[in-house]
Design a protein around this motif. Structure first.
Motif, PDB file in Angstrom:
ATOM      1  N   ALA A 109       0.868  -1.178   0.000  1.00 44.96           N
ATOM      2  CA  ALA A 109       0.000   0.000   0.000  1.00 44.96           C
ATOM      3  C   ALA A 109       0.900   1.222   0.000  1.00 44.96           C
ATOM      4  CB  ALA A 109      -0.898   0.013   1.234  1.00 44.96           C
ATOM      5  N   GLY A 110       0.674   2.133  -0.928  1.00 40.03           N
ATOM      6  CA  GLY A 110       1.499   3.329  -0.964  1.00 40.03           C
ATOM      7  C   GLY A 110       1.301   4.103  -2.239  1.00 40.03           C
ATOM      8  N   ALA A 111       2.037   5.182  -2.341  1.00 37.25           N
ATOM      9  CA  ALA A 111       2.028   5.998  -3.551  1.00 37.25           C
ATOM     10  C   ALA A 111       2.949   5.361  -4.596  1.00 37.25           C
ATOM     11  CB  ALA A 111       2.489   7.415  -3.224  1.00 37.25           C
ATOM     12  N   PRO A 112       2.669   5.549  -5.868  1.00 38.13           N
ATOM     13  CA  PRO A 112       3.488   4.933  -6.910  1.00 38.13           C
ATOM     14  C   PRO A 112       4.985   5.225  -6.804  1.00 38.13           C
ATOM     15  CG  PRO A 112       1.473   5.746  -7.876  1.00 38.13           C
ATOM     16  CD  PRO A 112       1.497   6.234  -6.449  1.00 38.13           C
ATOM     17  N   ARG A 132       3.709 -12.571  -7.231  1.00 41.13           N
ATOM     18  CA  ARG A 132       3.175 -13.010  -5.933  1.00 41.13           C
ATOM     19  C   ARG A 132       2.874 -11.799  -5.045  1.00 41.13           C
ATOM     20  NH1 ARG A 132       7.893 -16.364  -4.103  1.00 41.13           N
ATOM     21  NH2 ARG A 132       6.956 -16.010  -2.070  1.00 41.13           N
ATOM     22  N   THR A 133       2.625 -10.647  -5.692  1.00 37.95           N
ATOM     23  CA  THR A 133       2.435  -9.399  -4.967  1.00 37.95           C
ATOM     24  C   THR A 133       1.104  -8.773  -5.342  1.00 37.95           C
ATOM     25  OG1 THR A 133       4.827  -9.084  -4.995  1.00 37.95           O
ATOM     26  CG2 THR A 133       3.482  -7.160  -4.476  1.00 37.95           C
ATOM     27  N   PHE A 134       0.426  -8.250  -4.322  1.00 36.75           N
ATOM     28  CA  PHE A 134      -0.883  -7.624  -4.475  1.00 36.75           C
ATOM     29  C   PHE A 134      -0.805  -6.189  -3.983  1.00 36.75           C
ATOM     30  CE2 PHE A 134      -1.358 -12.117  -3.732  1.00 36.75           C
ATOM     31  CZ  PHE A 134      -2.193 -12.512  -4.762  1.00 36.75           C
ATOM     32  N   GLY A 135      -1.512  -5.284  -4.672  1.00 36.73           N
ATOM     33  CA  GLY A 135      -1.474  -3.883  -4.295  1.00 36.73           C
ATOM     34  C   GLY A 135      -2.851  -3.263  -4.185  1.00 36.73           C
ATOM     35  N   PHE A 136      -2.902  -2.186  -3.444  1.00 38.89           N
ATOM     36  CA  PHE A 136      -4.121  -1.400  -3.334  1.00 38.89           C
ATOM     37  C   PHE A 136      -4.296  -0.566  -4.600  1.00 38.89           C
ATOM     38  CE2 PHE A 136      -3.851  -2.700   1.014  1.00 38.89           C
ATOM     39  CZ  PHE A 136      -5.160  -2.649   1.483  1.00 38.89           C
ATOM     40  N   ALA A 137      -5.434   0.122  -4.707  1.00 40.10           N
ATOM     41  CA  ALA A 137      -5.818   0.856  -5.920  1.00 40.10           C
ATOM     42  C   ALA A 137      -4.787   1.875  -6.375  1.00 40.10           C
ATOM     43  CB  ALA A 137      -7.163   1.539  -5.701  1.00 40.10           C
ATOM     44  N   SER A 138      -4.109   2.518  -5.443  1.00 37.86           N
ATOM     45  CA  SER A 138      -3.154   3.564  -5.817  1.00 37.86           C
ATOM     46  C   SER A 138      -2.029   3.048  -6.705  1.00 37.86           C
ATOM     47  CB  SER A 138      -2.553   4.201  -4.564  1.00 37.86           C
ATOM     48  OG  SER A 138      -1.847   3.225  -3.809  1.00 37.86           O
ATOM     49  N   LEU A 139      -1.810   1.746  -6.702  1.00 40.44           N
ATOM     50  CA  LEU A 139      -0.721   1.175  -7.495  1.00 40.44           C
ATOM     51  C   LEU A 139      -1.160   0.709  -8.876  1.00 40.44           C
ATOM     52  CD1 LEU A 139       1.069  -0.817  -4.676  1.00 40.44           C
ATOM     53  CD2 LEU A 139       1.394   1.557  -5.427  1.00 40.44           C
ATOM     54  N   GLY A 140      -2.439   0.642  -9.113  1.00 37.22           N
ATOM     55  CA  GLY A 140      -2.946   0.172 -10.401  1.00 37.22           C
ATOM     56  C   GLY A 140      -2.934   1.259 -11.450  1.00 37.22           C
ATOM     57  N   THR A 141      -1.763   1.805 -11.698  1.00 39.91           N
ATOM     58  CA  THR A 141      -1.639   2.936 -12.603  1.00 39.91           C
ATOM     59  C   THR A 141      -0.426   2.771 -13.519  1.00 39.91           C
ATOM     60  OG1 THR A 141      -1.239   5.323 -12.693  1.00 39.91           O
ATOM     61  CG2 THR A 141      -0.423   4.186 -10.763  1.00 39.91           C
ATOM     62  N   PRO A 142      -0.525   3.237 -14.754  1.00 42.40           N
ATOM     63  CA  PRO A 142       0.643   3.192 -15.639  1.00 42.40           C
ATOM     64  C   PRO A 142       1.842   3.954 -15.070  1.00 42.40           C
ATOM     65  CG  PRO A 142      -1.335   3.680 -16.900  1.00 42.40           C
ATOM     66  CD  PRO A 142      -1.725   3.719 -15.447  1.00 42.40           C
ATOM     67  N   LEU A 144       3.129   3.666 -12.155  1.00 42.40           N
ATOM     68  CA  LEU A 144       3.997   2.715 -11.468  1.00 42.40           C
ATOM     69  C   LEU A 144       4.879   1.974 -12.470  1.00 42.40           C
ATOM     70  CD1 LEU A 144       4.930   1.394  -8.836  1.00 42.40           C
ATOM     71  CD2 LEU A 144       3.092  -0.284  -9.143  1.00 42.40           C
ATOM     72  N   VAL A 145       4.309   1.577 -13.593  1.00 40.72           N
ATOM     73  CA  VAL A 145       5.089   0.909 -14.634  1.00 40.72           C
ATOM     74  C   VAL A 145       6.173   1.838 -15.156  1.00 40.72           C
ATOM     75  CG1 VAL A 145       5.007  -0.176 -16.912  1.00 40.72           C
ATOM     76  CG2 VAL A 145       3.137  -0.541 -15.298  1.00 40.72           C
ATOM     77  N   GLU A 146       5.796   3.088 -15.404  1.00 41.25           N
ATOM     78  CA  GLU A 146       6.745   4.083 -15.912  1.00 41.25           C
ATOM     79  C   GLU A 146       7.910   4.279 -14.940  1.00 41.25           C
ATOM     80  OE1 GLU A 146       6.820   8.909 -16.491  1.00 41.25           O
ATOM     81  OE2 GLU A 146       4.901   7.885 -16.624  1.00 41.25           O
ATOM     82  N   LEU A 147       7.604   4.405 -13.674  1.00 35.83           N
ATOM     83  CA  LEU A 147       8.640   4.666 -12.672  1.00 35.83           C
ATOM     84  C   LEU A 147       9.502   3.438 -12.365  1.00 35.83           C
ATOM     85  CD1 LEU A 147       6.555   6.831 -10.187  1.00 35.83           C
ATOM     86  CD2 LEU A 147       8.534   7.607 -11.513  1.00 35.83           C
TER      87      LEU A 147
END
Length: 184
Positions: A109-112, A132-142, A144-147
């Motif tokens: 859980a956290g900011a991207p 094997r990792t699960f994230g909250f909604a804040s991580l379901g963003t492009p 995170l992929v970019e960073l």
């Protein structure tokens, strides 16, 4: 300009001059928490123990604590809870703490930006597996992929605020609508 160091030659996987730092995550929702628990307890998942990590902001901490309560109510194990700063010299200490006890899965859980920094260190320095990792909604963003980089988060999945889910595959973030259990 690419803000990501390539890490070649033993350099740090830390992001260099990340642009447009976004505000912290929104508070989690009950639908989001239910979807996250559903993902991690899906049939044949065999997940009994988790390591939970979160940013140091209040919403990330609250989301992690809500997950821990729900997970333990299912009589499953939380091996460790680790927090990290959005900016640090290195994320090696939290990365090692998250992986030290060999959990079945990780929940983040956290900011991207903070999660991207941590994920890059996890991928480079531990046996962490984004699949094997699960994230909250804040991580379901492009973002995170970019960073973090597509290879770093390939396989990561999580829950959306509306109770839907998302996953990251080959640099793409795909969102899925919540299941309508009333029509089944």
């Amino acid at each position: 300009m690419n803000p990501i160091e390539d890490g070649a030659g033993g350099g740090s996987p830390k992001l260099r001059n990340p642009v447009a730092v976004s505000p912290g995550p929104d508070p989690h929702t009950e639908a989001e928490l239910a979807a996250l628990i559903g993902l991690s307890t899906a049939p044949r998942s065999r997940i009994r123990s988790v390591a939970v990590g979160h940013g140091r902001d209040a919403d990330s901490r609250n989301a992690a604590q809500a997950f821990i309560r729900a997970w333990q109510a299912l009589h499953r194990d939380v091996l460790v809870v680790v927090d990290w700063p959005e900016d640090a010299a290195s994320w090696l200490r939290p990365a090692r703490r998250l992986t030290a006890q060999a959990p079945d899965a990780w929940v983040l859980a956290g900011a991207p930006l903070g999660v991207a920094q941590l994920a890059r260190r996890l991928r480079r320095s531990t046996d962490w597996d984004p699949a094997r990792t699960f994230g909250f909604a804040s991580l379901g963003t492009p973002r995170l992929v970019e960073l973090a980089g597509a290879d770093t988060v390939h396989g990561l999945r999580g829950a959306s605020a509306d109770g839907g889910t998302w996953d990251m595959c080959r640099g793409w973030t795909t969102h899925y609508e919540p299941l309508d259990v009333t029509s089944a």
